[in-house]
Design a protein around this motif. Sequence first.
Motif, PDB file in Angstrom:
ATOM      1  N   SER A  16      33.462   4.060 -12.785  1.00 36.74           N
ATOM      2  CA  SER A  16      33.334   3.613 -14.173  1.00 36.74           C
ATOM      3  C   SER A  16      32.261   4.389 -14.939  1.00 36.74           C
ATOM      4  O   SER A  16      31.982   4.076 -16.092  1.00 36.74           O
ATOM      5  N   GLY A  17      31.650   5.388 -14.278  1.00 39.69           N
ATOM      6  CA  GLY A  17      30.691   6.251 -14.959  1.00 39.69           C
ATOM      7  C   GLY A  17      29.290   5.700 -15.068  1.00 39.69           C
ATOM      8  O   GLY A  17      28.462   6.234 -15.798  1.00 39.69           O
ATOM      9  N   HIS A  18      28.966   4.657 -14.324  1.00 39.91           N
ATOM     10  CA  HIS A  18      27.612   4.090 -14.311  1.00 39.91           C
ATOM     11  C   HIS A  18      26.806   4.764 -13.185  1.00 39.91           C
ATOM     12  O   HIS A  18      26.493   4.145 -12.165  1.00 39.91           O
ATOM     13  N   PHE A  19      26.478   6.025 -13.408  1.00 34.63           N
ATOM     14  CA  PHE A  19      25.881   6.837 -12.348  1.00 34.63           C
ATOM     15  C   PHE A  19      24.472   6.385 -11.964  1.00 34.63           C
ATOM     16  O   PHE A  19      24.119   6.405 -10.792  1.00 34.63           O
ATOM     17  N   VAL A  20      23.672   5.986 -12.931  1.00 34.67           N
ATOM     18  CA  VAL A  20      22.299   5.551 -12.618  1.00 34.67           C
ATOM     19  C   VAL A  20      22.342   4.249 -11.819  1.00 34.67           C
ATOM     20  O   VAL A  20      21.613   4.086 -10.833  1.00 34.67           O
ATOM     21  N   ALA A  21      23.215   3.335 -12.194  1.00 31.31           N
ATOM     22  CA  ALA A  21      23.345   2.072 -11.450  1.00 31.31           C
ATOM     23  C   ALA A  21      23.845   2.352 -10.031  1.00 31.31           C
ATOM     24  O   ALA A  21      23.349   1.752  -9.067  1.00 31.31           O
ATOM     25  N   ALA A  22      24.801   3.277  -9.885  1.00 30.04           N
ATOM     26  CA  ALA A  22      25.294   3.654  -8.549  1.00 30.04           C
ATOM     27  C   ALA A  22      24.167   4.270  -7.739  1.00 30.04           C
ATOM     28  O   ALA A  22      24.031   3.998  -6.544  1.00 30.04           O
ATOM     29  N   PHE A  23      23.345   5.092  -8.386  1.00 30.71           N
ATOM     30  CA  PHE A  23      22.188   5.693  -7.732  1.00 30.71           C
ATOM     31  C   PHE A  23      21.264   4.605  -7.187  1.00 30.71           C
ATOM     32  O   PHE A  23      20.832   4.657  -6.034  1.00 30.71           O
ATOM     33  N   VAL A  24      20.977   3.601  -8.007  1.00 24.77           N
ATOM     34  CA  VAL A  24      20.071   2.515  -7.600  1.00 24.77           C
ATOM     35  C   VAL A  24      20.651   1.759  -6.406  1.00 24.77           C
ATOM     36  O   VAL A  24      19.943   1.484  -5.425  1.00 24.77           O
ATOM     37  N   VAL A  25      21.941   1.436  -6.455  1.00 24.83           N
ATOM     38  CA  VAL A  25      22.567   0.710  -5.348  1.00 24.83           C
ATOM     39  C   VAL A  25      22.520   1.550  -4.073  1.00 24.83           C
ATOM     40  O   VAL A  25      22.222   1.022  -2.991  1.00 24.83           O
ATOM     41  N   THR A 115      23.967  12.949   8.710  1.00 27.29           N
ATOM     42  CA  THR A 115      24.294  11.749   7.937  1.00 27.29           C
ATOM     43  C   THR A 115      23.166  11.434   6.962  1.00 27.29           C
ATOM     44  O   THR A 115      23.419  11.123   5.794  1.00 27.29           O
ATOM     45  N   PHE A 116      21.928  11.548   7.418  1.00 28.03           N
ATOM     46  CA  PHE A 116      20.782  11.292   6.548  1.00 28.03           C
ATOM     47  C   PHE A 116      20.780  12.254   5.361  1.00 28.03           C
ATOM     48  O   PHE A 116      20.578  11.843   4.219  1.00 28.03           O
ATOM     49  N   ALA A 117      21.027  13.535   5.619  1.00 27.40           N
ATOM     50  CA  ALA A 117      21.047  14.523   4.533  1.00 27.40           C
ATOM     51  C   ALA A 117      22.141  14.188   3.515  1.00 27.40           C
ATOM     52  O   ALA A 117      21.916  14.274   2.301  1.00 27.40           O
ATOM     53  N   LEU A 118      23.304  13.790   4.002  1.00 25.72           N
ATOM     54  CA  LEU A 118      24.393  13.432   3.088  1.00 25.72           C
ATOM     55  C   LEU A 118      24.068  12.151   2.321  1.00 25.72           C
ATOM     56  O   LEU A 118      24.404  12.024   1.137  1.00 25.72           O
ATOM     57  N   MET A 119      23.407  11.218   3.004  1.00 21.32           N
ATOM     58  CA  MET A 119      23.093   9.936   2.362  1.00 21.32           C
ATOM     59  C   MET A 119      22.068  10.109   1.228  1.00 21.32           C
ATOM     60  O   MET A 119      22.010   9.275   0.324  1.00 21.32           O
ATOM     61  N   TYR A 120      21.244  11.157   1.274  1.00 16.46           N
ATOM     62  CA  TYR A 120      20.369  11.347   0.124  1.00 16.46           C
ATOM     63  C   TYR A 120      20.872  12.434  -0.807  1.00 16.46           C
ATOM     64  O   TYR A 120      20.445  12.529  -1.952  1.00 16.46           O
ATOM     65  N   ALA A 121      21.848  13.231  -0.372  1.00 16.05           N
ATOM     66  CA  ALA A 121      22.438  14.239  -1.254  1.00 16.05           C
ATOM     67  C   ALA A 121      23.247  13.586  -2.367  1.00 16.05           C
ATOM     68  O   ALA A 121      23.140  13.978  -3.540  1.00 16.05           O
ATOM     69  N   PHE A 122      24.053  12.608  -2.021  1.00 14.34           N
ATOM     70  CA  PHE A 122      24.955  12.027  -3.005  1.00 14.34           C
ATOM     71  C   PHE A 122      24.235  11.247  -4.107  1.00 14.34           C
ATOM     72  O   PHE A 122      24.600  11.373  -5.281  1.00 14.34           O
ATOM     73  N   PRO A 123      23.206  10.457  -3.785  1.00 15.20           N
ATOM     74  CA  PRO A 123      22.457   9.845  -4.898  1.00 15.20           C
ATOM     75  C   PRO A 123      21.825  10.895  -5.819  1.00 15.20           C
ATOM     76  O   PRO A 123      21.803  10.729  -7.033  1.00 15.20           O
ATOM     77  N   LEU A 124      21.351  11.995  -5.219  1.00 18.21           N
ATOM     78  CA  LEU A 124      20.774  13.061  -6.048  1.00 18.21           C
ATOM     79  C   LEU A 124      21.837  13.691  -6.942  1.00 18.21           C
ATOM     80  O   LEU A 124      21.567  14.002  -8.107  1.00 18.21           O
ATOM     81  N   LEU A 125      23.041  13.862  -6.421  1.00 13.81           N
ATOM     82  CA  LEU A 125      24.111  14.439  -7.236  1.00 13.81           C
ATOM     83  C   LEU A 125      24.527  13.472  -8.348  1.00 13.81           C
ATOM     84  O   LEU A 125      24.949  13.916  -9.421  1.00 13.81           O
ATOM     85  N   LEU A 126      24.397  12.173  -8.104  1.00 11.71           N
ATOM     86  CA  LEU A 126      24.616  11.210  -9.187  1.00 11.71           C
ATOM     87  C   LEU A 126      23.525  11.340 -10.246  1.00 11.71           C
ATOM     88  O   LEU A 126      23.797  11.340 -11.445  1.00 11.71           O
TER      89      LEU A 126
END
Length: 188
Positions: A16-25, A115-126
Motif C-alpha cells: 500500500s506504499g506505507h514504506f516508513v510504517a513497514a520499516f518500523v514494523v 539472513t541477518f544481512a538480508l533482514m537489515y537490507a530490506f528495511p534500509l531499501l524501504l
Amino acid sequence: MIRLLLVPVVGYLILSGHFVAAFVVLVVAGFSDWLDGVIARRFHQTSKLGRALDPAADRLFIFVTLVGLCVQGIVPWWLLIAIAAKDLLVTACLPFMFRRGYPGFPVHVVGKSGTFALMYAFPLLLLAQIPGAPGEIAYVLGWSAALWGVFLYWCAGAIYLLQFRQVITGAAGTDRTGTAPPNPPVAA
C-alpha cells in the motif's frame, strides 16, 4: 507468534506504499527476534517449536518483504529468484535427510549471517524511498547488505549441499550404536 502475525502486516504496508510504517514494523520484528533469542539462550528456554518457528518467521519476513519490494519496483525480480532458488534447493534435500534419520541441516553461522544481512537490507531499501540524503545513504547501505546477504546465503547453501552429499554418500558416518548422528557434520 507475534512475529508471524506481523508478516502479513508488513506485506500490506509495503504493497500500500506505507514504506516508513513497514520499516518500523520490520525493525520492531527484528529487534524482538534478537531479544527473544537472547532471553531464550540466557534462561535456557529453547524448544523444538521455537527452533522451527524462528527460522520460518525469518524466511517469511524475507519472502513477503522481498515480494512487496519487487511488486513496488524497488528491487528487481532477480533478487527474489536468487534468494528463493537457494531455499528451494536446500528444502528439496530435506525429505532425503529425514529418510536417513537426520532432522535437517544444523544452523550454520554463515547462513545466520546471510539472513541477518538480508533482514537489515530490506528495511534500509524501504527507507531508501525517502527523498534526500537519508534515502540515498539507506539505498547504498541497503544494496550493500542485500548483495552481501545473497552471497552469504548461497555460501550457506553450498555448505548445506556438501553436508547433504556426505549424508547421501554415507560419508557422514554413524555413532557407536551404528545409527546416524542427529545432525550431519558441519563442512570445513
